[in-house]
Every structure is written in C-alpha cells, then in structure tokens.
Design an enzyme around this catalytic site. Sequence first.
Site, mmCIF file in Angstrom:
data_model
loop_
_atom_site.group_PDB
_atom_site.id
_atom_site.type_symbol
_atom_site.label_atom_id
_atom_site.label_comp_id
_atom_site.label_asym_id
_atom_site.label_seq_id
_atom_site.Cartn_x
_atom_site.Cartn_y
_atom_site.Cartn_z
ATOM 1 N N ARG A 299 36.861 46.789 83.967
ATOM 2 C CA ARG A 299 35.794 45.794 83.823
ATOM 3 C C ARG A 299 34.617 46.082 84.755
ATOM 4 N NH1 ARG A 299 34.938 40.361 82.102
ATOM 5 N NH2 ARG A 299 33.788 39.090 83.608
ATOM 6 N N LEU B 298 28.478 39.030 80.684
ATOM 7 C CA LEU B 298 29.904 39.242 80.419
ATOM 8 C C LEU B 298 30.605 37.892 80.509
ATOM 9 C CD1 LEU B 298 30.758 42.428 82.515
ATOM 10 C CD2 LEU B 298 31.171 42.186 80.080
ATOM 11 N N SER B 299 31.429 37.578 79.512
ATOM 12 C CA SER B 299 32.243 36.365 79.599
ATOM 13 C C SER B 299 33.373 36.581 80.590
ATOM 14 C CB SER B 299 32.809 36.009 78.227
ATOM 15 O OG SER B 299 31.778 35.604 77.346
ATOM 16 N N ALA B 300 34.021 35.499 80.980
ATOM 17 C CA ALA B 300 35.149 35.575 81.912
ATOM 18 C C ALA B 300 36.315 36.317 81.267
ATOM 19 C CB ALA B 300 35.576 34.173 82.315
ATOM 20 N N TYR C 48 37.783 36.615 77.175
ATOM 21 C CA TYR C 48 37.943 37.832 76.382
ATOM 22 C C TYR C 48 39.399 38.043 75.957
ATOM 23 C CZ TYR C 48 33.185 39.550 77.267
ATOM 24 O OH TYR C 48 31.817 39.711 77.290
#
Length: 362
Positions: A38, A63-65, A69
């Site tokens: 990540r 970016l989502s958490a 995802y």
Amino acid sequence: MGGAVSAGEDNDELIDNLKEAQYIRTELVEQAFRAIDRADYYLEEFKDNAYKDLAWKHGNIHLSAPCIYSEVMEALDLQPGLSFLNLGSGTGYLSSMVGLILGPFGVNHGVELHSDVIEYAKQKLDFFIKTSDSFDKFEFCEPSFVTGNCLEISPDCTQYDRVYCGAGVQKEHEDYMKNLLKVGGILVMPLEEKLTKITRTGPSAWETKKILAVSFAPLIQPNHADSGKSRLVHLPPVAVRSLQDLARIAIRGTIKKIIHQETMSKNGNGLKNPPRFKRRRVRHRRMETIVFLDKEVFASRISNPSDDNNNSEDIEDERREEEETKPSELKPDPPVNFLREKVLSLPLPDPLKYYLLYYREK
C-alpha cells in the site's frame, strides 16, 4: 473511512490485522493484498501513514481506508477471467489488486475524472510491473484507464461482470449503475451512506445487500456549461491478445510448473510453509460509534471492562514473549524470485529473456 483495525508496522502486519478483524476472509483477497504494498501508492512524504486503517487524500489523489478496500474486494467475489470496471479508479491500487485475481484473460478497465490522477496511476502501475517480485507470482490482468466522468459513459459500452464505484452514489443514479452490469454480475458502491452490494439475477431482477455504513464524497455531476454538450466516455475495447503475448503467458506458465515440480522433488510434499515471524498482539475492542469528520469515517471504540482489567497482564505477557523469542527472531533472507532466475538461465537471446520478464529491470 477507517480506524476499524490497528495500524501495522508494514504491509504484512496491516493484512494480518485486517484478517483478524474479519475484513479479509478469503485466500484470493489475502494474496492480492499481500502482493501490492500500500505504501507504494503514497507520495514519499506521507508514507508513514500507509499502514494505518485510514483514508488518505492529497489534492486529487485519494485512497480509501484498507478496511473499505478489503470489504469491496470480498463483496465483488472476483474470479479469473471476469471483466471489471472501476468507476473513480484513482491511484489504480484497487484495480491492480483486482488484476492479480482476474488473470491474463480478464478485462480490467477504470474511469477517472482527473487526468493528473490517471498519470499518477500509470506511473504506479509501471513501478509495480518493473520492480515488484510479487508480479511474477501471478498472471496479471493489466488495468487500462480512461479520463472522464463516470456518469457519462457511452450507452453503447459493453456490460461488465463486476463494477465498483468509489464515490457516493445518489438514488437517482442507481439504475444507471445497475445497467453497467451483465446478468449474474455484481455491483458494489456507496449508496445513500451504505456500502451496498447489488447482484443482477435477471434482465430486470436484482438482489441488494447493505454491507456497512460509510461516508464517501459524492459523485461529481457532469458540467456542460462550456459547450452545452455531453462528453461521452468511451471505454477501452475488449481487445484480443496477440499471438506473441499468448506465447509469453504460456511460456511463463510452463516455467512456473517446472519450478513447482522441481521444488516438490526436493521437498517431498511441495513447498514448505515459510517461517512465521512474531507480530505484536492486536487487541480488538467493541465498535460503539462512528464519527463523521471531513467526509471521512473514523470508528470510535469503547473498552470492555475486561480489557482494562487485563491490560497490565497483557503487556507483561508480551514482554516475556518478546524476551523468549529474541534469540531466534532473525531477519529472514530476502525472497528468491525463482521465475526470474530460471528465465535468465535459459539459453535464449537477452531481448527474449527480458520480453519474458515484461522488460522488468530489477
């Protein structure tokens, strides 16, 4: 969105925490998450936050958490050979993980509103292909990204097996999103503050499941003020692979089988389990409330009474465990890329070797 699991010290520990909290539940999803670090999708000055279960935004980059995802990946029920459309594809992090599961005969398309984010995603994709040893463990469905508003996709576009939208969808756009799906397909999207899974069970039949409460920035509505006309988004064609590319896939697959057979003959029953190195204990507490702040979600946790009573005992136990394991806890040797070594040892011209390795430079 985020804060549902403890922070990790590295990518593997983050995945361990997501598994323990039951956000990652299947082996395919776990493998994809472990294969792509990540932190590689963060700008250098923000990488200290990469393994926290928090969303990250810088300019147009978002970016989502990790917990979001992982829920999305699990809900999509991905399989090799499927077609996938990512609406609001962003950095390409999710699309690349999906591509590891879809394999060489899948379809992997993304639509992103901001052209600068498309360029960022292409750079990150190129970096992964050229430098990551994880790339050689999979047959990859490389994502293709196009610039445009995902609410203006051309009506003559193909339908997809799996669709994800990474922005908040209002009820008025629900049918538009559903029509992007094939029969039997799955759509995952934030719909009215809930991450929602919709399965198309027939030409006009649907099953809907709410997964969890989320807060996403809403879809940006098309702006026709300049020209008064819609700017239709044309998705990439579903291209047939060239004979040359099919040969590369077949040769790499054959080499992998040879490596596996050689390993089995050496070890008897195949690959031995790699040694597991101790990771710190993760304490989970009951989620009590969800707090919305600046369009991101943070989970607030309340300690159980037993947590407070046993806290000092847990710390003492951890200290003893660390002292007991210190002598044997050495850094593992760096992993060997057997596919790369085998290809480079073949009696072939160098250009052909590097073609088989996707011109990777590492």
